[in-house]
Design a protein around this motif. Structure first.
Motif, PDB file in Angstrom:
ATOM      1  N   PHE A  68      36.478  27.725  45.220  1.00  0.00           N
ATOM      2  CA  PHE A  68      37.203  28.077  46.444  1.00  0.00           C
ATOM      3  C   PHE A  68      36.277  28.906  47.340  1.00  0.00           C
ATOM      4  N   GLY A  70      36.530  30.950  50.856  1.00  0.00           N
ATOM      5  CA  GLY A  70      37.483  31.443  51.851  1.00  0.00           C
ATOM      6  C   GLY A  70      37.017  31.198  53.275  1.00  0.00           C
ATOM      7  N   HIS A  71      37.700  31.841  54.210  1.00  0.00           N
ATOM      8  CA  HIS A  71      37.383  31.664  55.628  1.00  0.00           C
ATOM      9  C   HIS A  71      36.172  32.518  56.014  1.00  0.00           C
ATOM     10  N   GLY A 110      36.015  35.275  48.519  1.00  0.00           N
ATOM     11  CA  GLY A 110      36.979  35.740  49.504  1.00  0.00           C
ATOM     12  C   GLY A 110      36.450  35.633  50.926  1.00  0.00           C
ATOM     13  N   SER A 111      37.379  35.725  51.860  1.00  0.00           N
ATOM     14  CA  SER A 111      37.036  35.540  53.273  1.00  0.00           C
ATOM     15  C   SER A 111      36.019  36.571  53.746  1.00  0.00           C
ATOM     16  N   GLN A 126      35.241  36.031  40.841  1.00  0.00           N
ATOM     17  CA  GLN A 126      36.027  36.239  42.069  1.00  0.00           C
ATOM     18  C   GLN A 126      35.255  37.219  42.957  1.00  0.00           C
ATOM     19  N   ILE A 127      34.930  36.792  44.158  1.00  0.00           N
ATOM     20  CA  ILE A 127      34.229  37.653  45.116  1.00  0.00           C
ATOM     21  C   ILE A 127      35.265  38.166  46.112  1.00  0.00           C
ATOM     22  N   GLY A 128      35.323  39.489  46.306  1.00  0.00           N
ATOM     23  CA  GLY A 128      36.311  40.073  47.202  1.00  0.00           C
ATOM     24  C   GLY A 128      36.044  39.751  48.664  1.00  0.00           C
ATOM     25  N   ALA A 129      37.107  39.838  49.453  1.00  0.00           N
ATOM     26  CA  ALA A 129      36.967  39.634  50.899  1.00  0.00           C
ATOM     27  C   ALA A 129      35.970  40.652  51.465  1.00  0.00           C
ATOM     28  N   ILE A 142      35.116  40.226  38.718  1.00  0.00           N
ATOM     29  CA  ILE A 142      35.623  40.426  40.086  1.00  0.00           C
ATOM     30  C   ILE A 142      34.685  41.426  40.734  1.00  0.00           C
ATOM     31  N   VAL A 143      34.113  41.079  41.872  1.00  0.00           N
ATOM     32  CA  VAL A 143      33.227  42.006  42.580  1.00  0.00           C
ATOM     33  C   VAL A 143      33.757  42.208  43.995  1.00  0.00           C
ATOM     34  N   ALA A 144      33.472  43.399  44.545  1.00  0.00           N
ATOM     35  CA  ALA A 144      33.912  43.697  45.917  1.00  0.00           C
ATOM     36  C   ALA A 144      33.007  44.761  46.496  1.00  0.00           C
ATOM     37  N   GLY A 145      33.016  44.862  47.808  1.00  0.00           N
ATOM     38  CA  GLY A 145      32.317  45.942  48.499  1.00  0.00           C
ATOM     39  C   GLY A 145      30.946  45.554  49.012  1.00  0.00           C
ATOM     40  N   ILE A 151      34.419  45.280  39.940  1.00  0.00           N
ATOM     41  CA  ILE A 151      35.615  46.130  39.925  1.00  0.00           C
ATOM     42  C   ILE A 151      36.630  45.653  38.896  1.00  0.00           C
TER      43      ILE A 151
HETATM   44  C1  COA Z   1      38.714  41.513  45.206  1.00  0.00           C
HETATM   45  C2  COA Z   1      40.178  41.227  44.942  1.00  0.00           C
HETATM   46  C3  COA Z   1      40.290  39.893  44.146  1.00  0.00           C
HETATM   47  C4  COA Z   1      40.646  42.383  44.061  1.00  0.00           C
HETATM   48  O1  COA Z   1      41.963  42.208  43.718  1.00  0.00           O
HETATM   49  P1  COA Z   1      42.570  43.156  42.565  1.00  0.00           P
HETATM   50  O2  COA Z   1      41.815  42.961  41.289  1.00  0.00           O
HETATM   51  O3  COA Z   1      44.045  42.901  42.548  1.00  0.00           O
HETATM   52  O4  COA Z   1      42.204  44.615  43.063  1.00  0.00           O
HETATM   53  P2  COA Z   1      43.165  45.768  43.615  1.00  0.00           P
HETATM   54  O5  COA Z   1      43.905  45.303  44.814  1.00  0.00           O
HETATM   55  O6  COA Z   1      43.941  46.300  42.449  1.00  0.00           O
HETATM   56  O7  COA Z   1      42.099  46.855  44.076  1.00  0.00           O
HETATM   57  C5  COA Z   1      41.283  47.560  43.144  1.00  0.00           C
HETATM   58  C6  COA Z   1      40.364  48.483  43.952  1.00  0.00           C
HETATM   59  O8  COA Z   1      39.401  47.683  44.623  1.00  0.00           O
HETATM   60  C7  COA Z   1      39.496  47.880  46.047  1.00  0.00           C
HETATM   61  N1  COA Z   1      39.335  46.574  46.685  1.00  0.00           N
HETATM   62  C8  COA Z   1      40.113  45.478  46.502  1.00  0.00           C
HETATM   63  N2  COA Z   1      39.642  44.447  47.226  1.00  0.00           N
HETATM   64  C9  COA Z   1      38.565  44.910  47.880  1.00  0.00           C
HETATM   65  C10 COA Z   1      37.663  44.306  48.784  1.00  0.00           C
HETATM   66  N3  COA Z   1      37.793  43.024  49.145  1.00  0.00           N
HETATM   67  N4  COA Z   1      36.648  45.057  49.244  1.00  0.00           N
HETATM   68  C11 COA Z   1      36.516  46.357  48.871  1.00  0.00           C
HETATM   69  N5  COA Z   1      37.331  46.975  48.003  1.00  0.00           N
HETATM   70  C12 COA Z   1      38.360  46.261  47.522  1.00  0.00           C
HETATM   71  C13 COA Z   1      40.878  48.462  46.274  1.00  0.00           C
HETATM   72  O9  COA Z   1      40.907  49.229  47.463  1.00  0.00           O
HETATM   73  C14 COA Z   1      41.065  49.283  45.034  1.00  0.00           C
HETATM   74  O10 COA Z   1      40.341  50.488  45.178  1.00  0.00           O
HETATM   75  P3  COA Z   1      40.894  51.873  44.582  1.00  0.00           P
HETATM   76  O11 COA Z   1      40.954  51.669  43.107  1.00  0.00           O
HETATM   77  O12 COA Z   1      39.866  52.868  45.010  1.00  0.00           O
HETATM   78  O13 COA Z   1      42.241  52.051  45.203  1.00  0.00           O
HETATM   79  C15 COA Z   1      41.028  41.095  46.230  1.00  0.00           C
HETATM   80  O14 COA Z   1      41.298  42.360  46.789  1.00  0.00           O
HETATM   81  C16 COA Z   1      40.343  40.237  47.292  1.00  0.00           C
HETATM   82  O15 COA Z   1      39.530  40.687  48.103  1.00  0.00           O
HETATM   83  N6  COA Z   1      40.699  38.926  47.242  1.00  0.00           N
HETATM   84  C17 COA Z   1      40.178  37.938  48.173  1.00  0.00           C
HETATM   85  C18 COA Z   1      41.242  37.578  49.222  1.00  0.00           C
HETATM   86  C19 COA Z   1      40.738  36.492  50.142  1.00  0.00           C
HETATM   87  O16 COA Z   1      39.748  36.646  50.826  1.00  0.00           O
HETATM   88  N7  COA Z   1      41.395  35.334  50.116  1.00  0.00           N
HETATM   89  C20 COA Z   1      40.887  34.194  50.904  1.00  0.00           C
HETATM   90  C21 COA Z   1      41.913  33.197  51.271  1.00  0.00           C
HETATM   91  S1  COA Z   1      43.300  33.823  52.160  1.00  0.00           S
END
Ligand code: COA
Length: 167
Positions: A68, A70-71, A110-111, A126-129, A142-145, A151
């Motif tokens: 997948f 994202g945008h 992610g987007s 899974q790469i975060g938005a 799962i990575v983000a930031g 994370i």
């Molecule tokens: C990365 C992701 C999968 C994490 O989901 P999760 O495991 O449920 O994580 P949580 O929401 O419990 O967040 C955990 C921590 O990470 C942080 N975090 C979550 N997503 C983040 C991101 N994209 N960037 C930076 N930090 C992020 C939260 O703020 C939280 O921080 P804290 O512990 O200091 O409060 C999700 O947030 C994400 O980005 N998904 C992609 C969405 C997307 O782009 N979809 C595309 C089609 S619509």
């Protein structure tokens, strides 16, 4: 536009063929591609992927099956890009080398994520938005930031694939 150089496998869905830019690439069966996507030459997209609108998949990127995107996801292939050489002349294709990137099967990006050149994104990761991915991502992480850090771990990951490594 879909150039004649593009190889589309069976049942590829391109919602608006006039609103994409695909050339010299290969797209596997069942993959769906949204509007305003660009896929450059020598990029390979596997089967049953979803490529959301506004994403850029450049030369040297290989995306395995079931991924997948994202945008507005941006791939890159040149770590130190330049428009011109020291004489001010435009760089040609011979002046730089493509650094390849691999996205393994079932990963999700992610987007608005940016993927720097040369990384491998592991199976099911899974790469975060909005992440900027600068290093390899282990399978099912799962990575983000910015820069992206681990994370968590994808919960339904296959038990047969161990989670290890740090980003
Ligand atoms: C990365 C992701 C999968 C994490 O989901 P999760 O495991 O449920 O994580 P949580 O929401 O419990 O967040 C955990 C921590 O990470 C942080 N975090 C979550 N997503 C983040 C991101 N994209 N960037 C930076 N930090 C992020 C939260 O703020 C939280 O921080 P804290 O512990 O200091 O409060 C999700 O947030 C994400 O980005 N998904 C992609 C969405 C997307 O782009 N979809 C595309 C089609 S619509």
């Amino acid at each position: 536009m879909i150039a004649s150089s593009v190889i589309l496998d069976q049942e590829v869905v391109i919602h608006h063929p006039d609103l994409v830019n695909l050339y010299g690439c290969r797209v596997g069966a069942g993959t769906r591609i949204g509007t305003f996507v660009e896929v450059q030459k020598n990029a390979i997209i596997g089967r049953n992927c979803k490529i959301s609108s506004h994403s850029f998949i450049c030369e040297g990127v290989t995306i395995e099956d079931g991924v997948f995107i994202g945008h507005g996801v941006m791939f890159t292939n040149d770590p130190y890009p330049r428009a011109v050489n020291s004489d001010g002349e435009l760089f040609s294709e011979d002046d730089w080398e493509v650094v390849p990137t691999l996205v393994k099967r079932h990963a999700a990006i992610g987007s608005n994520a940016t993927i720097l050149p040369g990384v491998t994104i592991g199976e099911g990761a899974q790469i975060g938005a909005g992440a900027v991915v600068t290093k390899d991502v282990p399978g099912y992480a799962i990575v983000a930031g910015v820069p992206a850090k681990i994370i968590g771990r994808v919960q339904d990951a296959s038990a047969s694939i161990p989670f290890s490594g740090r980003i």
